[in-house]
Enzyme design. Structure first.
Site, short mmCIF file in Angstrom:
data_model
loop_
_atom_site.label_atom_id
_atom_site.label_comp_id
_atom_site.label_asym_id
_atom_site.label_seq_id
_atom_site.Cartn_x
_atom_site.Cartn_y
_atom_site.Cartn_z
N LYS A 79 23.16 1.24 -64.82
CA LYS A 79 22.05 0.81 -65.70
C LYS A 79 21.00 1.92 -65.78
O LYS A 79 20.66 2.53 -64.76
CB LYS A 79 21.43 -0.48 -65.13
CG LYS A 79 20.41 -1.14 -66.04
CD LYS A 79 19.90 -2.46 -65.43
CE LYS A 79 18.86 -3.13 -66.30
NZ LYS A 79 18.33 -4.36 -65.67
N SER A 154 18.14 -8.26 -68.95
CA SER A 154 18.02 -6.93 -69.52
C SER A 154 19.26 -6.05 -69.35
O SER A 154 19.42 -5.08 -70.07
CB SER A 154 16.83 -6.21 -68.88
OG SER A 154 17.05 -5.98 -67.50
N SER A 178 18.11 -10.62 -64.79
CA SER A 178 18.70 -9.53 -65.59
C SER A 178 20.07 -9.06 -65.14
O SER A 178 20.72 -8.28 -65.85
CB SER A 178 17.75 -8.32 -65.61
OG SER A 178 16.64 -8.59 -66.42
#
Lengths: 499, 99
Positions: A79, A154, A178
């Site tokens: 990420k 997210s 997330s």
């Protein structure tokens, strides 16, 4: 013959048996990415050169007979919230466009030491603020199950890369869900470990008392294997837990829940939850009963205030954390024409560099922390946090783990909730309490909702420092569901790409 | 009644050092008003006898031994700087009026 549809554990065995090299495995994944990522847009940056160098290094060490970590040579998607030396790290924001960190996050250091091959950086909501990845400054990511839908957020890039078979492993971060909500809506597995279990050093901070990095994969065992690589005490993070990491891989392999008490949280279900979500959740509970677990109902009455408290605490901490993006030492600088002072340049830079949701939360946090409102908003939210922790304490006195659906609905359409922040925030209703209390939470797939044929997530929560319990229950449930379906859920995912 | 006025939002934007256009202020004022109504409920739940929690772990004063360990080189530390000069970050004028 390709290995991209295998699990990380299977890849590990094939690598050890020299049926495939780490270089070939990395190349297979880069080919897959080239084939499908134009549609999915899971990646913001691919580091082919670095990944192949790492893979080559692993192959050389293996050829020399060196003892390697089980995940050595297995590819991973990182990420874009994690600093990686020399590799663009944007956090989904224009304000960090082109920034190349001069150091590695501790998570990255551990991945490199274990020989995990980092393919590239994945898309995310800007500064991890969002539930759909629509808030990325670099465009949305598409859900591999239905490209017109969101992949969650997210960490939508990480979850989509797994569901599209672009990588078998991914790193996420979870401040209010997330990791878990993207896992739920993409039919993958994601774990938010106990707060402090994984170092936050080098993780771009959003809400420091809630942020927690964790492992993502397509199976519970793969997730556990990655958990053991990244978890453990780190002197560079003062909130890191100085205690042994629970044996989560052994727990994932136990496949036994006989005599365990599983608490269903009354407040996280029923009204407001999609019918197909509740149906699949209840069926999964039956599987746990068949496996010998006892189901008890528990009540957490203060959870109804969790969402409100979260949307005060997280923006408050964010308004302080994001003050570092001041255009002085790194990142974007706008309007520095020699006639403007530092404050004006700072204000113009932040106007140009931050997106709508980030500005909204900074202003909300600035308000909640300002004198005259502090007690009413931030202070009250912190008191609610105490009440939520008390609710969990009472619930864990009656049950070994707690369960709920991960998200109230399956993946919604891109654009559907973009203009209604309050409706968007409701996605996180079942995941937020876990962050508020700092306990562990996992999402794993429990089937497809009948009305839309989209994945449903099953959430398992374990007490702080007992992350092994959620892996034990998750591993057992996954095995029971796979045997009931005769295959994994991911084997039903749509085929993507031209090949 | 609105929980927050447009002028208040403008003030907050100045505190947060974010320049905002007139349209941005209008839009944000109405959105924040909605959000504040939604989060206002924390006040009904939280009584004064409940202690606040700022952090999930009961950690205090975590320190490390006071010894020098390797750190970033000046080149690395300045590698992302929008402008630098003589091993220093070069920033716009901070004190007094700009030209």
């Amino acid at each position: 013959m390709t290995f991209i549809y295998n699990t990380a554990a299977e890849m590990s065995i094939a690598l050890a048996a020299k049926e495939v090299s780490a270089v070939d495995l990395a190349n297979e994944h880069f080919d897959r990415i080239a084939d499908v990522d134009g549609d999915v847009h899971a990646f913001l940056y691919l580091d082919k050169e670095g990944a192949l160098a790492q893979a080559k290094d692993v192959d050389a060490k293996r050829a020399a007979g060196e003892k390697l970590s089980p995940l050595a040579g297995v590819p991973l998607a990182l990420k874009d919230v994690m600093a990686q030396r020399g590799i663009p790290t944007t956090c989904g924001s224009k304000i960090l466009e082109g920034w190349r960190p001069p150091y590695d996050a501790t998570v990255v250091t551990r991945l490199k030491e274990a020989g995990v091959v980092i393919l590239g950086k994945t898309n995310m909501d800007e500064f991890a603020m969002g539930s759909s990845t629509e808030n990325s400054a670099y465009g949305p990511t598409h859900n591999p199950w239905d490209l017109s839908r969101i992949p969650g957020g997210s960490g939508g890039g990480s979850s989509a890369s797994l569901a599209a078979f672009e990588a078998p492993l991914a790193i996420g971060t979870d401040t209010g869900g997330s990791i878990r909500q993207p896992a739920a809506v993409t039919g993958t597995v994601g774990v938010k470990p106990t707060y402090g279990a994984v170092s936050r050093y080098g993780l771009v901070a959003f809400s420091s008392s809630l942020d927690q990095a964790g492992p993502c994969a397509r199976t519970v065992l793969d997730t556990a294997m990655l958990h053991e690589v990244i978890a453990g005490h780190d002197a560079k993070d003062s909130s890191s837990i100085n205690a042994p990491v629970p044996a989560v891989v052994a727990a994932a392999k136990k496949l036994d829940v006989k005599g365990m008490k599983i608490g269903v949280i009354k407040e996280l279900g029923g009204e407001g939850f999609q019918k197909g979500v509740s149906e699949r959740f209840n069926e999964a509970l039956e599987e746990l009963v068949k496996a010998g677990a006892e189901i008890v109902e528990v009540s957490c009455p203060n959870f109804e205030y969790a969402l409100a408290a979260y949307y005060l605490i997280a923006p408050s901490e964010a308004s302080s954390n994001l003050a570092r993006f001041d255009s002085m030492r790194y990142g974007l600088r706008v309007g520095d024409d020699g006639s403007r002072g530092a404050e004006e340049v700072m204000s113009l830079t932040r106007q140009a560099g931050f997106g709508k949701e980030v500005k909204r939360r900074i202003i909300l946090g600035t308000y909640a922390l300002s004198s005259g409102y502090y007690d009413a908003y931030y202070g009250s939210a912190q008191r609610v946090r105490t009440l939520i922790m008390r609710d969990y304490e009472a619930a864990f006195a009656k049950a070994d783990v707690l369960v709920s659906p991960t998200a109230p609905t399956t993946a919604f359409k891109i654009g559907e909730k973009a203009d209604d922040p309050v409706a968007m925030y409701l996605n996180d209703i079942a995941t937020i309490p876990v962050n508020m209390a700092g306990i562990g939470g996992m999402s794993l797939p429990c089937g497809l909702a009948a009305e839309d044929n989209l994945p449903v997530g099953f959430q398992i929560m374990s007490p702080a420092m007992k992350d092994d319990l959620m892996y034990q229950v998750g591993g057992t449930l996954e095995a029971a569901l796979n045997s009931k379906w005769g295959s994994t859920l991911m084997s039903q995912a749509p085929k993507l790409g031209a090949k | 009644m609105a929980a927050i006025s447009r002028d208040e939002v403008a003030h907050l934007a100045r505190l947060a050092r974010i320049e905002m256009s007139s349209e941005e202020l209008d839009h944000l004022a109405s959105e924040l008003d909605q959000i504040l109504h939604a989060v206002d409920r924390v006040q009904e739940a939280a009584k004064d006898d409940v202690p606040p929690t700022s952090h999930p772990l009961p950690l205090k004063n975590v320190t490390r031994p006071d010894v020098v360990i390797p750190s970033l080189s000046p080149e690395d530390a300045l590698s992302g700087a929008p402008a630098s000069d003589e091993q220093r970050f070069k920033v716009p004028q901070i004190l007094g009026d700009a030209e």
